[in-house]
Design a protein around this motif. Structure first.
Motif: not given
Length: 790
Positions: A711-712, A714, A747, A784
């Protein structure tokens, strides 16, 4: 600044009419806001004394007075004024006199004859006080025309002075300008030193450094403080907007109005000595003359008596050492305080005093000696007494020095566009009180210490222009060819930005470039500020380092006036200080929004404007220049931590967009959330010029990829990584789905993107496309931790 016309004419005799004088003052920069004629039609009004006053037999609030009108004899007057009493001297309008719109006639009031009217100041048009009869001194000549006794007719002038003309807060300062403009000469002031008649002194100590570099005091013994203020002085004070209080207080007020030097009088019997000036201390308090208790700290300058505070320097004296009618020995003070030590202090206590108003703008550092000698003479002439020597403490190195300014004849002619005779230039400068020394190229001019606004050559050019008269300078068209400059296509015109924001429902605001340092402290934007040397007020004391504080303040004022949906934008410059260099000016653009996202309607449900609404408006603005903005989670000090982002263009931070922090919102008294952005204007307006390119004749290929990422992560980060990895075949990259929920672990989220691939020289084959997809997949996984959604 309010003053009596007759008082001014005493200092500078002139044949100018009242209207001409008002027009001249305005023309030379001392704007006349109001002229109030006084005592224009007082024929038949005389000085009279009430000999007896008895209750009216038919009315509780009326008295039947026997009045001595001098040559007119004893008259019976029925009067309802609460202060009518035997022995009172007051104006009497005799029969046949017109007072205002009333013609006085012999009449019967409740059956008792009345042969005239005792008058208040308001009835005579001399003051707004209608609480009782105008009380005159007991030695006023009975039967004398009131106009002659009070020096009427007269007029009260009120000037709107700019902060740089602090010298005109005294009638003498105004007189120099009038003398220069009208061709007169300022009369000499009788302020010769008064010789000491006793050895009575009070030691004076300076402990505040450059903030209080000069302090003078003088003891006068044997003063009759109960003496009435003379009518001429009381009337001049009253016509200048100051109500007479008592003799010693009135003398200090009179000197301040005439010379521009604030003063204070202490009861010497209540002082222990020595008297000093120092910074206040935390925890100290002082009861002021108006009765309020002032809490002190080291931001205040205080006058001390044996180290106890007895006055707020430059603002107001203390209650415990005030002069009264019982005072027999008075200690007069006159001092010079630096404006920086006084600015804003009164407002912290809710005070606004005439002394503070003058010291904030600057008082002549050489004036205290003249003021104390002049005040001494007035006290001795009216109340008697025996003066001691003047005691002075001074720090010469901390006093402002007179400036020597070179004025070139050629420069004067070039700036004004007209040749002014040398004799006229010298006359103007000398009439203004400046020292003038002729040189081969022009003049060397020494500015008097009262003129803080004269520092450079252009200041003198302005002085000559305003006194010579702007109307006397001919209007001429500029000569030479005019070069037209075509606007650059490399920037979006500011008018296009304004139209775009106006089209999205925003209104343009124009705020002062000056702001309140207190407001900036709430925004935590009080670093590298550029202070003003002569601010319009303490609330406008520094140049703005950001647009948002002023813009949000404008939004708050609108919201407080029942405007539920407010959208404002502003284009303007912000300023920051640089060590050893001129302040940096940066053009910025900012917008704020609060209330409903859409205007009231029935089509869609109402909702509050939010971060994403404003982000859409910002992206639409950026689209005008083709700018591709990036948004990265970050919260400046004024922003809501979870609803804020830095704005980047080409990898460089150019501003921020956020919702206001709840604490700031509460401090600004805003009921609803406010979203805002502020960016460098050049970052929004710079655009690349369009260039012709080859359009591919070959078909494009699309591949859709769905990744599971935390989720963090972007979209901006994913987009940057995928674009870099895709290589030259990538023509476009689209985000078309974001999903979190059933089938995706907590998450994490699913992000789906579409890659548009194309080549200008051939049709892409599967191995080309597969290589791009593999490169993107690997890069996103490494950078990522993303994986292809199954």
């Amino acid at each position: 600044m309010k003053f009596s016309e007759n008082w001014l004419r005493q200092h500078v005799p002139t044949t100018a009419t009242r209207d001409g004088l008002a027009a001249t003052l305005t023309a030379i920069g001392l704007e006349v806001e109001e002229v109030t004629p006084l005592g224009e039609a007082l024929d038949g009004v005389v000085v009279a004394r009430i000999v007896s006053a008895e209750k009216h037999p038919e009315a509780d609030r009326l008295q039947v007075c026997q009045v001595d009108a001098g040559a007119a004899g004893m008259l019976q007057i029925v009067c309802g004024a609460p202060n009518a009493r035997p022995g009172l001297v007051a104006p009497l309008a005799t029969i046949g006199t017109t007072v205002g719109e009333l013609t006085i006639k012999a009449a019967k009031l409740r059956g008792v004859e009345s042969n005239g009217m005792l008058c208040s100041a308001k009835e005579l048009g001399l003051d707004a006080d209608a609480s009782g009869l105008l009380e005159l001194p007991g030695d006023a000549p009975l039967g004398a025309p009131l106009a002659g006794y009070l020096g009427l007719p007269d007029a009260s002038f009120e000037l709107k002075l700019t902060p740089n003309r602090a010298d005109c807060f005294g009638i003498r300062g105004i007189a120099f300008d009038v003398a220069a403009a009208c061709g007169g000469e300022v009369a000499a002031l009788d302020a010769a030193p008064v010789p000491a008649a006793s050895e009575a002194t009070v030691d004076v100590r300076l402990e505040a450094g450059a903030h209080a570099p000069r302090y003078l005091g003088r003891v006068i013994e044997g003063v009759d403080a109960a003496r009435a203020t003379p009518a001429w002085m009381a009337e001049r004070l009253r016509r200048s907007g100051v109500r007479p209080v008592s003799l010693l207080v009135d003398v200090t007020q009179y000197v301040m109005l005439e010379l521009g030097q604030p003063m204070h009088a202490y009861d010497r019997g209540l002082l222990k000595g020595p008297v000093g000036v120092r910074r206040g201390r935390a925890g100290e308090s002082l009861k002021l003359l108006d009765g309020r208790e002032a809490a002190l700290d080291d931001g205040f300058l205080v006058i001390t008596d044996a180290d106890r505070p007895v006055g707020l320097a430059g603002l107001m004296g203390g209650h415990d050492t005030r002069v009264t009618d019982a005072t027999r020995t008075v200690f007069l003070e006159a001092a010079h305080f630096a404006p920086a030590a006084i600015i804003g202090r009164g407002r912290r206590l809710g005070l606004h005093t005439d002394a503070g108003h003058r010291f904030e703008r600057g008082v002549d550092p050489e004036l205290p000696r003249t003021a104390i000698e002049y005040a001494t003479k007035l006290v001795l002439d009216i109340a008697g007494g025996s003066p001691g020597p003047v005691t002075e403490a001074v720090l010469p190195e901390a006093l402002p020095r007179p400036a020597k300014i070179v004025l070139r004849r050629a420069r004067l002619a070039r700036v004004l566009g007209v040749d002014i005779a040398d004799a006229e230039v010298e006359r103007i400068l000398r009439a203004l009180g400046l020292g003038v020394e002729a040189t081969a190229e022009g003049w060397t001019v020494t500015a008097p210490t009262r003129r803080f606004d004269l520092a450079i050559e252009e200041d003198l050019v302005e002085e000559i222009a305003r006194i010579h008269g702007y109307d006397a300078i001919p209007t001429t068209l500029p000569g030479g060819a005019t070069r037209l400059v075509a606007p650059t296509e490399g920037r979006v015109p500011e008018r296009d930005l304004r139209r775009a924001l106006a089209g999205r429902g925003y209104l343009e605001a124009i705020n002062y470039a000056f702001v309140d340092a207190t407001l900036l402290a709430r925004w935590q934007a009080d670093e590298a500020l550029v202070p003003l040397a002569n601010p319009l007020s303490a609330e406008l004391g520094v140049m703005r380092p950001r647009l948002l504080p002023g813009l949000v303040d404008a939004l708050a004022r609108n919201a407080a006036r029942q405007q539920g949906r407010v959208r404002l934008f502003e284009l303007g410059k912000v300023f920051s200080a640089r060590a050893g260099e001129a302040p940096l000016e940066t053009p910025r653009i900012a917008a704020v929004a609060s209330g409903d996202a859409l205007a009231e309607q029935w089509g869609v449900p109402a909702r509050r404007v939010d971060f994403h609404d404003l982000k859409g408006d910002l992206e639409a603005l950026a689209a005008l220049s083709g700018a591709r903005l990036e948004f990265r989670a970050a919260a400046p000090s004024w922003a809501h931590p979870g609803r804020a982002a830095e704005v980047l263009r080409d990898g460089r931070v150019v501003g921020a967009i956020a919702e206001l922090h709840p604490r700031l919102q509460q401090a600004l008294d805003l009921d609803h959330p406010v979203v805002a952005f502020e960016l460098d204007l050049t970052a929004i307006t710079a655009r690349a010029l369009p260039r012709a390119g080859t359009l591919s004749k070959f078909p494009s290929v699309r591949r859709d990829l769905a990744f599971i990422v935390a989720d963090s992560v972007s979209w901006g980060e994913l987009e940057a990584t995928a674009s870099a990895a895709a290589g030259p075949f990538l023509k476009a990259l689209h985000l078309f789905d974001v999903y979190a929920g059933k089938g995706v672990e907590t998450g994490f989220k699913s992000v789906a993107m579409g890659l548009i691939l194309q080549d200008a020289s051939r049709t892409l084959v599967d191995r080309d496309v597969d290589a791009v997809v593999a490169s993107v997949t690997d890069a996103v996984a490494v950078a990522h931790g993303a994986r292809i959604r199954g």
